[in-house]
Write a protein that holds these residues in place. Structure first.
Motif, short mmCIF file in Angstrom:
data_model
loop_
_atom_site.label_atom_id
_atom_site.label_comp_id
_atom_site.label_asym_id
_atom_site.label_seq_id
_atom_site.Cartn_x
_atom_site.Cartn_y
_atom_site.Cartn_z
N PHE A 58 16.83 -32.25 -44.58
CA PHE A 58 15.42 -31.98 -44.87
C PHE A 58 14.95 -32.80 -46.08
N VAL A 59 15.78 -32.81 -47.13
CA VAL A 59 15.42 -33.54 -48.35
C VAL A 59 15.30 -35.05 -48.09
N HIS A 60 16.19 -35.55 -47.23
CA HIS A 60 16.19 -36.99 -46.95
C HIS A 60 15.24 -37.40 -45.83
N GLY A 61 14.61 -36.42 -45.20
CA GLY A 61 13.73 -36.74 -44.07
C GLY A 61 14.50 -37.10 -42.81
N PHE A 62 15.76 -36.67 -42.72
CA PHE A 62 16.57 -36.88 -41.52
C PHE A 62 16.28 -35.68 -40.60
N PRO A 63 15.64 -35.92 -39.47
CA PRO A 63 15.04 -34.79 -38.73
C PRO A 63 16.04 -33.97 -37.93
N PHE A 64 16.93 -33.28 -38.61
CA PHE A 64 17.94 -32.46 -37.95
C PHE A 64 18.23 -31.26 -38.86
N TYR A 65 17.41 -30.25 -38.73
CA TYR A 65 17.59 -29.02 -39.51
C TYR A 65 16.92 -27.89 -38.75
N CYS A 66 17.20 -26.66 -39.17
CA CYS A 66 16.69 -25.53 -38.39
C CYS A 66 16.63 -24.26 -39.23
N VAL A 67 16.07 -23.23 -38.62
CA VAL A 67 16.07 -21.88 -39.19
C VAL A 67 17.07 -21.08 -38.36
N SER A 68 17.87 -20.24 -39.02
CA SER A 68 18.87 -19.46 -38.28
C SER A 68 18.76 -17.99 -38.68
N ILE A 69 18.57 -17.14 -37.68
CA ILE A 69 18.41 -15.69 -37.95
C ILE A 69 19.27 -14.91 -36.95
N ALA A 70 20.12 -14.03 -37.49
CA ALA A 70 20.95 -13.19 -36.62
C ALA A 70 20.75 -11.73 -37.01
N LEU A 71 20.98 -10.85 -36.05
CA LEU A 71 20.97 -9.42 -36.35
C LEU A 71 22.30 -8.82 -35.90
N GLY B 93 28.03 -3.66 -36.84
CA GLY B 93 29.15 -4.61 -36.77
C GLY B 93 29.11 -5.54 -35.58
N ASP B 94 28.17 -5.33 -34.66
CA ASP B 94 28.10 -6.18 -33.45
C ASP B 94 26.99 -7.22 -33.58
N LEU B 95 27.36 -8.48 -33.39
CA LEU B 95 26.33 -9.52 -33.37
C LEU B 95 25.46 -9.25 -32.14
N THR B 96 24.16 -8.99 -32.34
CA THR B 96 23.33 -8.51 -31.24
C THR B 96 22.20 -9.48 -30.89
N VAL B 97 21.66 -10.16 -31.90
CA VAL B 97 20.59 -11.14 -31.67
C VAL B 97 20.91 -12.40 -32.46
N GLY B 98 20.65 -13.54 -31.86
CA GLY B 98 20.80 -14.81 -32.57
C GLY B 98 19.66 -15.74 -32.19
N VAL B 99 18.95 -16.23 -33.20
CA VAL B 99 17.83 -17.14 -32.94
C VAL B 99 17.96 -18.36 -33.85
N ILE B 100 17.88 -19.53 -33.26
CA ILE B 100 17.91 -20.78 -34.03
C ILE B 100 16.70 -21.60 -33.60
N TYR B 101 15.90 -22.02 -34.59
CA TYR B 101 14.70 -22.79 -34.25
C TYR B 101 14.75 -24.16 -34.91
N ASP B 102 14.64 -25.19 -34.08
CA ASP B 102 14.55 -26.57 -34.56
C ASP B 102 13.07 -26.98 -34.49
N PRO B 103 12.42 -27.04 -35.66
CA PRO B 103 10.97 -27.31 -35.64
C PRO B 103 10.63 -28.75 -35.27
N ILE B 104 11.58 -29.66 -35.42
CA ILE B 104 11.30 -31.06 -35.12
C ILE B 104 11.17 -31.27 -33.61
N ARG B 105 12.11 -30.70 -32.87
CA ARG B 105 12.06 -30.82 -31.39
C ARG B 105 11.37 -29.65 -30.75
N ASP B 106 10.88 -28.70 -31.56
CA ASP B 106 10.29 -27.45 -31.07
C ASP B 106 11.23 -26.80 -30.06
N GLU B 107 12.47 -26.63 -30.47
CA GLU B 107 13.44 -25.96 -29.59
C GLU B 107 13.82 -24.60 -30.19
#
Ligand code: IPD
Ligand code: CA
Ligand code: CA
Length: 294
Positions: free
Chosen positions: A119-132, A136-150
């Motif tokens: 992000f700092v270097h402007g290399f377009p490969f970063y994301c937001v990562s949120i889990a619930l 004790g059980d991993l139940t939700v996982g969301v990863i958003y790449d804003p550059i590719r809108d994925e």
């Protein structure tokens, strides 16, 4: 129920929040966060460091984490949040935070920007990562790449999707035909030699390797079958919790570098399509690249 009588509220059925509600909150928070991060690329005002000169943090990491926290707590004020920027830098503080976090029934694990150096270097490969994690059980996982809108989304037992299309791991069964991903955490004392040893051992055996600088996106790419496997020694739960569920729900396998089941305290992670997993773990063990003392 009589709306004029507050006591009649007691008669109401309790509102049960479904996991769909949790997922919607995670998606909404990740989408808003991602847009904000993208809008600040190239405009960083405060560039700081944490454990070393390579361990970067910006006002965007901190601000985005605050925003995600506020959004989650608006919906679920009694849930706990383990966010990277809410934990003192360093392994000891992280271990203590993980121990504390395990006590909570509902635990959100947040990496506001995974790939801060990019992000700092402007290399377009970063994301937001949120889990619930629920009890004790991993139940939700969301990863958003804003550059590719994925937007990668996984719900335990319900599969994983990218914009509604199911994701599935690749079918490659040989290391020789595999494209792998890996990474280098900022720690150069312990993690770097282990990851270098793994690189040295695996690169001659495979088709190619990518070290893109975002653990979470690499895991999402394993889930989507874009790479056949990924490993890294020296991760934290916020780097990988959401990505682990994505891989599992896409038919893949995730363990530590010794082949043991993943847990939120696992720092040395191997994720794959399952078919190459054993070979991947065996190579890391043979090269003494697991991060564990054998
Ligand atoms: C880092 C990235 C990087 C990985 C490091 C992480 P950050 O997270 O995921 O790819 O190699 O292990 O610490 O600091 O950008 O959130
Ligand atoms: Ca991270
Ligand atoms: Ca981060």
């Amino acid at each position: 129920m009589n709306p004029l009588n507050p006591d009649s509220r007691k008669e109401r059925e309790p509102y049960v929040v479904t996991s769909k509600g949790h997922t919607a909150v995670a998606i909404n928070a990740a989408a808003k966060a991602g847009e904000w991060i993208k809008s600040r690329q190239g405009l960083v005002k405060e560039l700081g460091t944490k454990t070393s000169a390579q361990d970067l943090v910006t006002e965007v990491d901190k601000g985005v984490e605050q925003m995600i926290r506020r959004l989650i707590l608006t919906h679920y004020p009694d849930h706990a949040i383990l966010g990277e920027e809410g934990v003192e830098p360093g392994d000891e503080a992280a271990a203590a935070a993980i121990t504390e976090a395990r006590k909570h029934e509902y635990l959100w694990i947040v990496d506001p920007v995974d790939g801060t150096t990019n992000f700092v270097h402007g290399f377009p490969f970063y994301c937001v990562s949120i889990a619930l994690v629920i009890r004790g059980d991993l139940t939700v996982g969301v990863i958003y790449d804003p550059i590719r809108d994925e937007m990668f989304v996984a719900e335990k037992g319900k599969g994983a999707y990218m914009h509604g299309v199911p994701t599935s791991v690749s079918s490659e069964s040989e290391l020789a035909g595999s494209l792998l991903a890996m990474g280098f955490p900022p720690d150069r004392e312990f993690a770097q030699p282990a990851n270098m040893a793994g690189l040295q051992s695996l690169l001659p055996q495979i088709r190619g390797i990518r070290a893109g600088g975002s653990a979470a996106l690499h895991l999402a790419y394993v889930a989507a079958g874009r790479v056949d496997g990924y490993w890294e020694v020296g991760l934290k739960p916020w780097d990988c919790a959401a990505g682990v569920l994505l891989v599992l729900e896409s038919g893949g396998k995730v363990t530590d570098t010794l082949g043991r089941a993943y847990d939120i305290g696992t720092c040395h992670v191997v994720a794959s399509n399952g078919r190459i997993h054993e070979d991947l773990v065996a190579s890391l063990k043979e090269a003494d690249a697991t991060g564990y003392k054998l």
